[in-house]
Design a protein around this motif. Structure first.
Motif, PDB file in Angstrom:
ATOM      1  N   SER A  59       0.827  -1.216   0.000  1.00 23.44           N
ATOM      2  CA  SER A  59       0.000   0.000   0.000  1.00 23.44           C
ATOM      3  C   SER A  59       0.859   1.263   0.000  1.00 23.44           C
ATOM      4  N   MET A  85       7.339  -1.095   5.548  1.00 21.38           N
ATOM      5  CA  MET A  85       7.027  -2.239   6.407  1.00 21.38           C
ATOM      6  C   MET A  85       6.973  -1.752   7.850  1.00 21.38           C
ATOM      7  N   PRO A  86       5.779  -1.748   8.443  1.00 17.37           N
ATOM      8  CA  PRO A  86       5.628  -1.180   9.788  1.00 17.37           C
ATOM      9  C   PRO A  86       6.598  -1.771  10.803  1.00 17.37           C
ATOM     10  N   GLY A  87       6.825  -3.079  10.725  1.00 14.24           N
ATOM     11  CA  GLY A  87       7.693  -3.728  11.706  1.00 14.24           C
ATOM     12  C   GLY A  87       9.130  -3.234  11.653  1.00 14.24           C
ATOM     13  N   ALA A 116       8.233   1.579  11.793  1.00 17.35           N
ATOM     14  CA  ALA A 116       7.370   2.296  12.739  1.00 17.35           C
ATOM     15  C   ALA A 116       7.607   1.780  14.159  1.00 17.35           C
ATOM     16  N   SER A 174       7.912   1.663  18.377  1.00 14.98           N
ATOM     17  CA  SER A 174       6.976   2.002  19.457  1.00 14.98           C
ATOM     18  C   SER A 174       7.652   2.928  20.463  1.00 14.98           C
ATOM     19  N   ILE A 205       0.424   9.859  15.337  1.00 15.70           N
ATOM     20  CA  ILE A 205       0.689   8.491  14.907  1.00 15.70           C
ATOM     21  C   ILE A 205      -0.556   8.011  14.190  1.00 15.70           C
ATOM     22  N   ARG A 206      -0.408   7.835  12.892  1.00 18.76           N
ATOM     23  CA  ARG A 206      -1.597   7.586  12.073  1.00 18.76           C
ATOM     24  C   ARG A 206      -1.954   6.108  11.967  1.00 18.76           C
ATOM     25  N   ASN A 207      -0.974   5.254  12.265  1.00 17.27           N
ATOM     26  CA  ASN A 207      -1.277   3.847  11.967  1.00 17.27           C
ATOM     27  C   ASN A 207      -1.662   3.019  13.174  1.00 17.27           C
ATOM     28  N   CYS A 208      -2.758   3.401  13.782  1.00 18.23           N
ATOM     29  CA  CYS A 208      -3.294   2.553  14.843  1.00 18.23           C
ATOM     30  C   CYS A 208      -3.556   1.181  14.218  1.00 18.23           C
ATOM     31  N   PRO A 209      -2.957   0.152  14.781  1.00 17.19           N
ATOM     32  CA  PRO A 209      -2.914  -1.117  14.044  1.00 17.19           C
ATOM     33  C   PRO A 209      -4.264  -1.804  13.899  1.00 17.19           C
ATOM     34  N   PRO A 210      -4.523  -2.327  12.719  1.00 15.08           N
ATOM     35  CA  PRO A 210      -5.634  -3.263  12.573  1.00 15.08           C
ATOM     36  C   PRO A 210      -5.174  -4.596  13.166  1.00 15.08           C
ATOM     37  N   LEU A 255      -3.643  -8.074  13.518  1.00 11.03           N
ATOM     38  CA  LEU A 255      -2.606  -8.688  12.686  1.00 11.03           C
ATOM     39  C   LEU A 255      -3.180  -9.831  11.868  1.00 11.03           C
ATOM     40  N   GLY A 308      -2.047 -12.606   8.433  1.00  7.18           N
ATOM     41  CA  GLY A 308      -0.907 -13.150   7.678  1.00  7.18           C
ATOM     42  C   GLY A 308      -0.182 -14.223   8.461  1.00  7.18           C
ATOM     43  N   PRO A 309       0.610 -15.001   7.749  1.00 11.82           N
ATOM     44  CA  PRO A 309       1.275 -16.157   8.351  1.00 11.82           C
ATOM     45  C   PRO A 309       2.361 -15.739   9.327  1.00 11.82           C
TER      46      PRO A 309
END
Lengths: 185, 185
Positions: free
Chosen positions: B69, B151-153, B156, B158, B173-178, B180, B182-183
């Motif tokens: 994205s 890649m947030p990990g 971004a 903490s 901080i715009r990316n309040c996490p959805p 998780l 994925g594998p």
């Protein structure tokens, strides 16, 4: 490099003295535009500590960096600085053939046309020209090109999605926001 | 540039023919290590659309970028590529004298020793060698040096803190996490 055109008289003088000249052949290859980047410092890993040693001439650029918790370190994949490695455009991410072939611009591969690496690091302390970090995925002696303070509003977008091949530790969103503080400016 | 050492006999031959040689004076300034970075493409802003036009020779590097994205765009502050601007080490952030004087490495200032800029952009679509973006804070025709998938990990962290002078839109901080997905890999 300082290039000068010299005239036959000068050449003759050189010839008379038996001098050996170093000269440009002019080159047949088409000129490609490039920019120069200079190391501002070096990654050091010593006695279990990780720090960036900033060159004396750039030290004044650090003023106030200690007010930030995290810094974006721009460094150079210097071990891959060969024409061959800089010409690689597709890889299996993380060197894993089980991952699909992907363009280097869709990966963080250390081979790419411009060997710029980016690691966001936690600042432990800054002492003189040394920035102590929790960690960095660069070898000892790696050249550092730039430092920028990490700012979530610029660097951490929302509504992120990623392909399946990206491993979990790279897709984790670690910065669940604390309540906003600070002035509205 | 292709440099060759030539011998007196060759020089003499040149002299006899009255040729004009171009040669390096060697220079008195100490050599500073640098690396070369080449534009892989260009920022375009046309008819209300913003895109990066990737050079034909680098197009294969885009494979799979459309699965992300957001992309980190590394570009060059080409309008500031002068020795004077590259020697500036302290600024009032955002050109505001009300902000405290800070080192360029503690700001995102467009003047800095290496004129590398970073903007994390939302990808709207990729069509051939064009990456359409929601926006980028670079002028039309700006050289682009690299692209990396966000890649947030990695990007971004903490527990971020920032000084008071950083404006609100940069500290949000715009990316309040959805949740998780994925594998686990």
């Amino acid at each position: 490099m300082n290039i000068k055109t010299i005239f036959p008289a000068v050449i003759l003088g050189g010839c008379a003295l038996g001098l050996i000249f170093t000269f440009s052949t002019g080159g047949a290859a088409p000129k490609e535009i490039f920019f120069k980047v200079y190391p501002i410092g070096t990654v050091r890993k010593k006695s279990g500590k990780t720090f960036i040693e900033i060159k004396e001439k750039y030290k004044d650029g650090l003023l106030g960096l200690d007010e930030f918790s995290h810094v974006q370190v721009f460094w150079w994949f210097d071990r891959n600085d060969t024409p061959k490695k800089r010409s690689i455009l597709q890889v299996h991410p993380r060197g894993n053939p089980a991952n699909p072939l992907r363009g280097v611009f869709a990966t963080r591969a250390p081979v790419r046309p411009n060997l710029i690496a980016l690691t966001t690091c936690k600042i432990l302390s800054i002492e003189g020209s040394r920035i102590y970090l929790d960690n960095i995925d660069a070898f000892d002696n790696t050249p550092v090109l730039d430092l920028k303070p990490y700012m979530p509003g610029l660097d951490a977008p929302s509504n992120v999605h990623l392909p399946q091949w990206v491993p979990r530790h790279r897709r984790d969103i670690r910065n669940c926001p604390p309540p906003l503080t600070g002035p509205k400016r």
